[in-house]
Design an enzyme around this catalytic site. Structure first.
Site, short mmCIF file in Angstrom:
data_model
loop_
_atom_site.label_atom_id
_atom_site.label_comp_id
_atom_site.label_asym_id
_atom_site.label_seq_id
_atom_site.Cartn_x
_atom_site.Cartn_y
_atom_site.Cartn_z
N GLN A 1 -4.75 -1.72 10.00
CA GLN A 1 -4.52 -3.04 9.26
C GLN A 1 -5.31 -3.94 10.31
O GLN A 1 -4.91 -4.14 11.51
CB GLN A 1 -3.17 -3.40 8.80
N ASP B 1 -11.45 3.08 5.00
CA ASP B 1 -11.74 1.62 4.82
C ASP B 1 -13.40 1.60 4.88
O ASP B 1 -14.35 0.58 4.78
CB ASP B 1 -11.34 0.57 5.82
N LYS C 1 0.64 -1.17 -0.04
CA LYS C 1 -0.13 -0.08 -0.02
C LYS C 1 0.81 1.09 0.17
O LYS C 1 0.51 2.09 -0.93
CB LYS C 1 -0.80 -0.05 1.14
#
Ligand code: NAP
Length: 305
Positions: free
Chosen positions: A97, A120, A53
């Protein structure tokens, strides 16, 4: 029927090209989108995801920051980190994460991320926007899939869409995004009765289960478009031969690397039956990171642009 294999890498490049254009627009206002990735513990798979990422961020010319914390970090300590990132003006997107270690209260952490930096789309405000079809930040994998369906010219209005898997990160948001494009949705899970029969209704079948090659010929209607989200490891030659055939290059991959990837859909069964299918690897996988970049640019534009 000839089955089209959809190259997710090409679609990911299209997404990144759009992000590059958006970055040029933002740079006229002296804005550079910034993504902060928070990693707790030393899980190798999570480390790899976060590295990919941040590398893509740099490749596109975005600012990125990785905060690596020890596995024994407490909820309070992690909340302090989130608080700092919430206040940092050069950070537009915060990615925590998952999974987090057991001692951390995941819900408290995800609630603490500012909704306008919640890349997210986990915050209740963003979930509400997703459910009601409003503009906002939604999970990257289903958003990437929607982009792919559009760029491949797949008609959604009135189509029967069956989504297998009801996770908060893939299955549920996928179902809502398809619904907003006027598909008729069936959302399946581990207790669905006669899954093959339900899947055979699908014009569009999305598999997000985490079970290697669960979806076989028996689940497919002629002409279906298949989106295979699953990423499962096949480690034995015997299993590799069963799934890919004894002459497949995948068998040498298992011998060399110790594993090969397989989706939730049988790798050979859709051929000749489906209209189109995303392969594993190089189908849905590349879309997720590409869309993370798009969400980061969007978060920057909405908050600062
Ligand atoms: P998850 O949270 O484990 O959810 C799995 C879902 O599948 C659950 O809803 C479960 O039902 C359902 N399920 C399990 N076994 C089933 C069966 N035999 N029949 C029908 N449904 C079944 O998984 P996830 O996070 O959504 O991920 C799913 C897969 O996608 C994994 O392989 C993951 O690695 C992959 N993934 C890929 C990407 C990418 O970028 N390509 C991104 C995210 C995830 P219940 O709810 O009833 O338990």
């Amino acid at each position: 029927m000839e089955t089209r294999i959809i190259d997710g890498r090409k679609v990911a490049e299209q997404i990144k090209a759009e992000v590059t254009e958006e970055l040029q627009e933002l740079s006229k206002k002296n804005l550079v989108p910034g993504l902060a990735a928070v990693l707790v513990g030393d899980d190798p798979a999570s480390q790899l995801y976060v590295r990919n990422k941040t590398r893509t961020c740099k490749e596109l010319g975005m600012h990125s920051e990785t905060i690596e914390l020890p596995g024994e970090t407490t909820t309070e300590e992690l909340l302090q980190v989130i608080d700092r990132l919430n206040q940092a003006d050069d950070i537009d997107a915060i990615l925590v994460q998952l999974p987090l270690p057991d001692q951390i209260e995941e819900d408290r952490i995800l609630l603490a991320v500012r909704p306008d930096k919640d890349v997210d789309g986990f915050h209740p405000l963003n979930v509400r926007n997703l459910v009601s079809g409003k503009v906002g930040l939604a999970p990257c994998t289903p958003m990437g899939i929607m982009y792919l369906l559009k760029s491949e010219g797949i008609a959604l209005k009135g189509a029967e869409a069956v989504v297998v898997g009801r996770s908060d990160i893939v299955g549920k948001p996928m179902a809502f995004l398809l619904l907003h494009q006027h598909a008729t949705i069936t959302l399946c899970h581990s207790r669905t009765r006669d899954l093959p029969a339900v899947c055979r209704r699908a014009d569009i079948l999305v598999a997000a289960v985490g079970q290697p090659a669960l979806i076989t010929r028996d689940y497919l209607k002629e002409g279906v478009v298949i989106i295979d989200v699953g990423q499962n490891l096949v480690r034995t030659e015997e299993e590799g031969i069963r799934l890919f055939g004894k002459d497949s290059e995948r068998i040498s991959k298992i011998k060399k690397k110790g594993y090969t990837l397989v989706g939730d859909v049988h790798p050979r069964d859709p051929i000749g039956v489906a209209q189109a299918v995303t392969p594993v690897p190089f189908g849905v996988g590349p879309l997720t990171i590409a869309h993370l970049m798009k969400n980061t640019a969007t978060a920057c534009r909405l908050r600062r642009g």
